[in-house]
Design an enzyme around this catalytic site. Structure first.
Site, PDB file in Angstrom:
ATOM      1  N   ASP A  93       0.978  -1.066  -0.069  1.00 43.80           N
ATOM      2  CA  ASP A  93       0.020  -0.016  -0.171  1.00 43.80           C
ATOM      3  C   ASP A  93       1.131   1.311  -0.021  1.00 43.80           C
ATOM      4  O   ASP A  93       1.731   1.266   0.754  1.00 43.80           O
ATOM      5  CB  ASP A  93      -0.829   0.214   1.135  1.00 43.80           C
ATOM      6  CG  ASP A  93      -1.852  -1.111   1.163  1.00 43.80           C
ATOM      7  OD1 ASP A  93      -2.527  -1.455   0.092  1.00 43.80           O
ATOM      8  OD2 ASP A  93      -1.954  -1.890   2.182  1.00 43.80           O
ATOM      9  N   ASP A 150      -0.752  -0.933  -4.849  1.00 36.65           N
ATOM     10  CA  ASP A 150      -1.893  -0.281  -4.588  1.00 36.65           C
ATOM     11  C   ASP A 150      -1.442   1.379  -4.323  1.00 36.65           C
ATOM     12  O   ASP A 150      -0.912   1.521  -3.344  1.00 36.65           O
ATOM     13  CB  ASP A 150      -2.981  -0.514  -3.539  1.00 36.65           C
ATOM     14  CG  ASP A 150      -3.458  -1.894  -3.856  1.00 36.65           C
ATOM     15  OD1 ASP A 150      -3.458  -2.239  -5.043  1.00 36.65           O
ATOM     16  OD2 ASP A 150      -4.402  -2.524  -3.208  1.00 36.65           O
TER      17      ASP A 150
END
Length: 702
Positions: A93, A150
């Site tokens: 992330d 992401d």
């Protein structure tokens, strides 16, 4: 509302430390730790990504007329990678923080040559690039040199990022939009969790164990209504604060003990909820909307939010059951004198053999690129199907997607009838029928609302028996459930894999019952959606045995589906069929043993439909003879007089089906309706019996 004080500050014993080492070794045996080579590759990918961001922001500065010297971005990580609990193949992330010269919609996302999305699309090492700018938290998903990324973007309100920039400061949120706040909060929450935990080594080991346990038990997914990574991290951090000096094994054991006894919706907090002059709304138990949350797990960074708002009644109940099971296992594993076997805790949940009935959602598209976008949208809406279904049945979603090909996949949820108190035969008849048509139709409509949907993107929802599940859902490609099938060959009885009975082209394979009659082995889709959004019902068959099976109505969202007309027995018929069982058990069983006799009109109607909703009360003989046989064991009935019960809809013009439909109780005249419901004629001095029969001839005497 404040955070509780530590429960115990005791130091771990030698036994606790030994059990923690055994727990860590167990996690290594499950392959939860990445190799040094993969760790190095991740660092290289993040470095390359940072260089690309610098190139991109300078291009934007030249395009917008700014000096390149002030064009700068910052890259941060959050989630499992930042917490130090990621495993092999896990995604990273990542957050890109940029100045206000770079717009999220015009410069970060988009197909224009200068956008960061376009820059990534030109890189050979980037694969499976998918931009989702309309998401609640806009994101670019991709694989960079095989590492899943992401990537979020936060657009600050300042023209240049200051050298002393502190992402944890509340002033960072001044003047930014809500999407930027949500993007920034991933990093802010992760950093706050780490600051609130004193024993980080025990925290990381316990969190790894809980995440593995949740994944194997099928309760790891924020998308479908369970809990995601940040939820589990906050829950473990809360236990670590309650036992600040405890070992990892103690933290894990106390985790299951604490939350198996937790009184929801009492919120879980690891930091006090504070307000700020910025005036952003924070979670407040006194707020009507926030007070309705079932399982509040509050983020520790400003502005405080409920990170588990997706949890539903169905998924909360499942989580509580799993916590209680795990608590009992931990007591057994850590019992004095016994061997420590953490694998007992990590046994997978046998989802595909735990239910007799499943809802299968098939998502497909005509190209791989279209499928990635369409599947992401459908998966984000899957929990809404669970919310609709939980009103009718006890449902358990499976968070793992079953990929059938590069352009199709399946989602599943198992379900069974709710256990409701039944006080009379009318309620028993109602409980026997389950109609999921409304739930599926609402879900299909929500999915089809997507503005980017185009031809070739389809979704189909079907009811599947356990014996007809696709082989791909099982690890070895074989359904462990086998059934004894009677064959006409000279070999007699043979055993076949259950999936051999799978439905093909809407037809169900038949198997022989002990009485010689045939029953459907599987149930096809019940309905398809037409272009107008209405449903054309094609009811399933549910064999009328001593335990009435639910009739299921599902739907498909394929707008191009060829809708075939179907004639049903009427929505009321299944209820009346079950209600027709007499108080005498022997007669009731006899009524179910034989296939129903039908008039010519009824038989033609049933043939038109794919399969009847439910085999109505099966009589050994036909017509009035069968009814008379049943009436001999029912002593409560008296004539209904001139107001003979009838059904407004679902009643065929002729045949036994239409006669038995009268047992719905929707009669002409309130007295007759009340009589049919209560099971006793008005003014009858005799004791109330269980059921009321309705004779073919209203003038006949009891």
């Amino acid at each position: 509302m404040s955070v509780f004080q530590p429960f115990s500050e005791a130091k771990p014993s030698a036994k606790d430390l030994r059990q923690s080492r055994e727990l860590e070794q167990c996690l290594k045996d499950y392959g939860l730790y990445e190799s040094d080579a993969e760790a190095t590759l991740r660092e290289e990918v993040l470095g390359t990504l940072g260089d690309l961001m610098t190139t991109w922001i300078k291009n934007v500065a030249r395009l917008r007329g700014y000096e390149e010297g002030i064009a700068e971005t910052r890259i941060y990580t959050f989630g499992s990678y930042r917490l130090g609990v990621h495993g092999p193949g896990a995604d990273i992330d990542t957050l890109c923080v940029g100045p206000n010269m770079a717009s999220r919609d015009e410069d970060f996302f988009g197909d224009a040559p200068h956008t960061f999305q376009s820059l990534l699309s030109e890189r050979r090492e980037v694969e499976e690039l998918q931009a989702v700018p309309e998401a609640f938290v806009p994101v670019i998903k991709m694989k960079f040199r095989g590492i899943s990324i992401d990537l979020l973007f936060a657009q600050l309100s300042v023209p240049a990022i200051p050298e002393n920039f502190d992402i944890a400061a509340n002033s960072t949120l001044r003047g930014v939009d809500d999407k930027t706040v949500r993007s920034l909060n991933g990093c802010r929450v992760t950093d706050t969790i780490l600051r609130k935990v004193s024993n980080k080594a025990a925290f990381r080991t316990a969190l790894r164990a809980v995440k593995l346990w949740a994944e194997r038990r099928g309760v790891y997914s924020n998308v479908v209504g369970f809990l995601g990574g940040v939820n589990w991290a906050i829950l473990i951090a809360s236990v670590c604060r309650a036992y600040p000096n405890a070992s990892a094994s103690t933290i894990l054991s106390r985790f299951f003990k604490m939350y198996s006894l937790w009184k929801w919706p009492t919120p879980v907090l690891i930091a006090d909820i504070t307000t700020d002059p910025l005036g952003r709304p924070v979670w407040d138990a006194n707020n009507v909307s926030d007070a309705s949350h079932l399982m509040p797990i509050i983020t520790p960074a400003y502005p405080a939010m409920n990170s588990s708002y997706n949890v539903s009644e169905a998924t909360l109940e499942i989580l509580q059951e799993e916590w209680k099971r795990a608590d009992q296992l931990c007591d057994k594993i850590l019992a004095p004198g016994g061997p420590v076997d953490w694998s007992l805790l990590l046994e997978p949940y046998p989802f595909f053999t735990a239910f007799k009935n499943y809802i299968q959602v098939e998502v497909k598209a005509d190209t791989e690129e279209a499928f990635r976008a369409w599947e992401g949208w459908c998966h984000s809406r899957f929990r809404q199907l669970i919310n609709y279904l939980q009103a009718e049945v006890k449902v358990r979603p499976w968070p793992k997607t079953v990929h059938m090909s590069a352009t199709s996949c399946l989602y599943f949820c198992g379900f069974k009838k709710k256990q409701k108190p039944i006080y009379n035969a009318y309620q028993k008849a109602q409980a026997a029928e389950v109609n999921l048509n409304y739930a599926v139709s609402m879900f299909r409509n929500k999915v089809n609302e997507w503005s980017s949907r185009r031809d070739g993107m389809d979704i189909a929802v079907t009811h599947v028996k356990q014996t007809a599940l696709p082989p791909a859902v099982f690890p070895d490609g074989q359904n462990p459930t086998t059934e004894v099938l009677l064959t006409k060959s000279g070999s007699g009885v043979t055993k076949r894999p259950a999936e051999a009975e799978a439905v093909a082209d809407g037809q169900s394979t038949k198997r022989q019952r002990s009485d010689g009659s045939s029953t459907p082995a599987a149930v096809p889709a019940a309905a398809v959606g037409n272009s107008s959004g209405s449903l054309e019902q094609q009811p399933h068959s549910a064999t009328a045995t001593s335990e009435t099976k639910p009739s299921i109505v599902a739907a498909s969202g394929n707008q191009s589906a060829n809708v075939q007309p179907a004639t049903t027995l009427g929505a009321a018929a299944p209820v009346q069929a079950t209600n027709a069982m007499a108080a005498d058990a022997a007669a009731a069983q006899a009524a179910y043993d034989a296939p129903p006799a039908q008039s010519a009109a009824t038989a033609a109607a049933v043939t038109t439909a794919a399969e009847p909703v439910l085999h109505v009360t099966n009589l050994k003989t036909n017509g009035a003879q069968g009814l008379e046989a049943l009436s001999q064991s029912a002593t409560t009935a008296d004539t209904l007089g001139e107001e003979h019960a009838r059904v407004e809809e679902g009643m065929h013009a002729a045949g036994d089906v239409g006669e038995w439909a009268a047992l719905d109780g929707r009669a002409a005249g309130s007295a007759a309706a009340a009589t049919a419901r209560d099971g006793i004629p008005a003014g009858d001095p005799r004791p109330k019996k269980q059921l009321l029969r309705v004779r073919l001839n209203p003038s006949a005497q009891g």
